[in-house]
Motif scaffolding. Sequence first.
Motif, PDB file in Angstrom:
ATOM      1  N   ALA A  76      10.038  -6.985   4.950  1.00 32.62           N
ATOM      2  CA  ALA A  76       9.102  -7.279   3.866  1.00 32.62           C
ATOM      3  C   ALA A  76       8.770  -8.767   3.829  1.00 32.62           C
ATOM      4  N   ALA A  77       9.742  -9.623   4.098  1.00 35.06           N
ATOM      5  CA  ALA A  77       9.511 -11.061   4.062  1.00 35.06           C
ATOM      6  C   ALA A  77       8.672 -11.516   5.256  1.00 35.06           C
ATOM      7  N   ALA A  78       8.768 -10.832   6.396  1.00 34.02           N
ATOM      8  CA  ALA A  78       8.079 -11.251   7.616  1.00 34.02           C
ATOM      9  C   ALA A  78       6.623 -10.796   7.654  1.00 34.02           C
ATOM     10  N   GLN A  79       6.263  -9.800   6.855  1.00 31.47           N
ATOM     11  CA  GLN A  79       4.908  -9.279   6.910  1.00 31.47           C
ATOM     12  C   GLN A  79       3.935 -10.223   6.217  1.00 31.47           C
ATOM     13  N   PRO A  80       2.815 -10.557   6.875  1.00 27.46           N
ATOM     14  CA  PRO A  80       1.827 -11.402   6.212  1.00 27.46           C
ATOM     15  C   PRO A  80       1.118 -10.612   5.129  1.00 27.46           C
ATOM     16  N   PRO A  81       0.648 -11.312   4.077  1.00 30.00           N
ATOM     17  CA  PRO A  81      -0.074 -10.575   3.046  1.00 30.00           C
ATOM     18  C   PRO A  81      -1.355  -9.993   3.621  1.00 30.00           C
ATOM     19  N   GLY A  82      -1.642  -8.778   3.295  1.00 32.39           N
ATOM     20  CA  GLY A  82      -2.836  -8.100   3.783  1.00 32.39           C
ATOM     21  C   GLY A  82      -3.221  -7.031   2.802  1.00 32.39           C
ATOM     22  N   PRO A  83      -4.157  -6.172   3.188  1.00 26.49           N
ATOM     23  CA  PRO A  83      -4.569  -5.119   2.258  1.00 26.49           C
ATOM     24  C   PRO A  83      -3.400  -4.196   1.916  1.00 26.49           C
ATOM     25  N   MET A  84      -3.347  -3.786   0.696  1.00 22.17           N
ATOM     26  CA  MET A  84      -2.362  -2.792   0.267  1.00 22.17           C
ATOM     27  C   MET A  84      -3.120  -1.632  -0.346  1.00 22.17           C
ATOM     28  N   THR A  85      -2.447  -0.529  -0.513  1.00 24.55           N
ATOM     29  CA  THR A  85      -3.115   0.631  -1.082  1.00 24.55           C
ATOM     30  C   THR A  85      -2.416   1.073  -2.353  1.00 24.55           C
ATOM     31  N   VAL A  86      -3.204   1.593  -3.272  1.00 20.81           N
ATOM     32  CA  VAL A  86      -2.673   2.265  -4.448  1.00 20.81           C
ATOM     33  C   VAL A  86      -2.616   3.732  -4.055  1.00 20.81           C
ATOM     34  N   ARG A  87      -1.457   4.349  -4.217  1.00 18.14           N
ATOM     35  CA  ARG A  87      -1.231   5.705  -3.732  1.00 18.14           C
ATOM     36  C   ARG A  87      -1.103   6.690  -4.886  1.00 18.14           C
ATOM     37  N   SER A  88      -1.383   7.942  -4.583  1.00 20.06           N
ATOM     38  CA  SER A  88      -1.306   8.987  -5.592  1.00 20.06           C
ATOM     39  C   SER A  88       0.149   9.252  -5.974  1.00 20.06           C
ATOM     40  N   PRO A  89       0.450   9.280  -7.266  1.00 18.13           N
ATOM     41  CA  PRO A  89       1.814   9.553  -7.698  1.00 18.13           C
ATOM     42  C   PRO A  89       2.150  11.047  -7.738  1.00 18.13           C
ATOM     43  N   ILE A  90       1.135  11.897  -7.485  1.00 14.15           N
ATOM     44  CA  ILE A  90       1.320  13.336  -7.685  1.00 14.15           C
ATOM     45  C   ILE A  90       0.233  14.093  -6.923  1.00 14.15           C
ATOM     46  N   VAL A  91       0.458  15.353  -6.641  1.00 16.27           N
ATOM     47  CA  VAL A  91      -0.552  16.223  -6.036  1.00 16.27           C
ATOM     48  C   VAL A  91      -1.505  16.666  -7.141  1.00 16.27           C
ATOM     49  N   GLY A  92      -2.804  16.619  -6.876  1.00 17.90           N
ATOM     50  CA  GLY A  92      -3.764  17.051  -7.894  1.00 17.90           C
ATOM     51  C   GLY A  92      -5.181  16.721  -7.489  1.00 17.90           C
ATOM     52  N   THR A  93      -6.035  16.500  -8.470  1.00 18.57           N
ATOM     53  CA  THR A  93      -7.441  16.168  -8.249  1.00 18.57           C
ATOM     54  C   THR A  93      -7.682  14.756  -8.748  1.00 18.57           C
ATOM     55  N   PHE A  94      -8.257  13.894  -7.889  1.00 14.76           N
ATOM     56  CA  PHE A  94      -8.498  12.491  -8.224  1.00 14.76           C
ATOM     57  C   PHE A  94      -9.836  12.336  -8.923  1.00 14.76           C
ATOM     58  N   TYR A  95      -9.826  11.580 -10.014  1.00 13.70           N
ATOM     59  CA  TYR A  95     -11.055  11.255 -10.725  1.00 13.70           C
ATOM     60  C   TYR A  95     -11.151   9.744 -10.887  1.00 13.70           C
ATOM     61  N   VAL A 117      -5.325   0.570 -14.849  1.00 16.45           N
ATOM     62  CA  VAL A 117      -5.658   1.928 -14.427  1.00 16.45           C
ATOM     63  C   VAL A 117      -6.811   1.859 -13.421  1.00 16.45           C
ATOM     64  N   ILE A 118      -6.640   2.522 -12.271  1.00 19.21           N
ATOM     65  CA  ILE A 118      -7.692   2.552 -11.244  1.00 19.21           C
ATOM     66  C   ILE A 118      -8.284   3.951 -11.100  1.00 19.21           C
ATOM     67  N   GLY A 119      -7.669   4.954 -11.722  1.00 20.59           N
ATOM     68  CA  GLY A 119      -8.143   6.331 -11.641  1.00 20.59           C
ATOM     69  C   GLY A 119      -7.158   7.253 -12.328  1.00 20.59           C
ATOM     70  N   ILE A 120      -7.453   8.553 -12.279  1.00 18.04           N
ATOM     71  CA  ILE A 120      -6.528   9.546 -12.813  1.00 18.04           C
ATOM     72  C   ILE A 120      -6.398  10.684 -11.814  1.00 18.04           C
ATOM     73  N   VAL A 121      -5.237  11.317 -11.827  1.00 17.67           N
ATOM     74  CA  VAL A 121      -5.014  12.506 -11.019  1.00 17.67           C
ATOM     75  C   VAL A 121      -4.666  13.628 -11.988  1.00 17.67           C
ATOM     76  N   GLU A 122      -5.490  14.679 -11.968  1.00 15.81           N
ATOM     77  CA  GLU A 122      -5.248  15.840 -12.822  1.00 15.81           C
ATOM     78  C   GLU A 122      -4.341  16.800 -12.074  1.00 15.81           C
ATOM     79  N   ALA A 123      -3.263  17.185 -12.732  1.00 14.28           N
ATOM     80  CA  ALA A 123      -2.342  18.170 -12.174  1.00 14.28           C
ATOM     81  C   ALA A 123      -1.933  19.112 -13.298  1.00 14.28           C
ATOM     82  N   MET A 124      -2.194  20.372 -13.140  1.00 10.39           N
ATOM     83  CA  MET A 124      -1.837  21.389 -14.123  1.00 10.39           C
ATOM     84  C   MET A 124      -2.386  21.029 -15.505  1.00 10.39           C
ATOM     85  N   LYS A 125      -3.647  20.620 -15.557  1.00  3.00           N
ATOM     86  CA  LYS A 125      -4.365  20.272 -16.785  1.00  3.00           C
ATOM     87  C   LYS A 125      -3.819  19.008 -17.470  1.00  3.00           C
TER      88      LYS A 125
END
Length: 161
Positions: A76-95, A117-125
């Motif tokens: 982690a210390a050796a990696q240069p800063p670069g693009p990172m991703t925000v990942r889904s915390p759950i299986v569902g539908t992204f809005y 907040v960058i979006g929402i994931v709907e899972a089981m309503k």
Amino acid sequence: MPPAADAPHGGGAAPAGVDGVLAGLRRHARHLVAELAGPVRRVRLRSGDTVLEVEWHGPAERVRPDDVPAVPPPDAAAQPPGPMTVRSPIVGTFYRAPEPGAAPFVAVGDLVRAGQVIGIVEAMKLMNEVTADRSGRVAAILVADGQPVEYDQPLVALDPA
């Protein structure tokens, strides 16, 4: 299982109308929270036009000093800063927006801060907020609005800001 505290007449049929719907939603919320493995910060349930939303504003989880590493891992210390991703915390539908027709939470080029907040994931309503864990500038939206997503799937790419 004992009758729910909010169930009318010892757990019999719920009264008609909003009160009955809310009683059912509260029961569902209690069962859902009891079945989840981790801490819950927010629950939102909907039945028709009736919505039950509960959000807890308590202290953050306590972390014991033994749980925190003293030195970051070498990779982690050796990696240069670069693009990172925000990942889904759950299986569902992204809005991308809080509701149909509303402006999206973020767009390419926007600056975001950690916890935003960058979006929402709907899972089981249930609508689960997806938040950025770091600050940055939105480089790309990786998933189309209304598309199914998997757990840990990249949703938004962020460049360091």
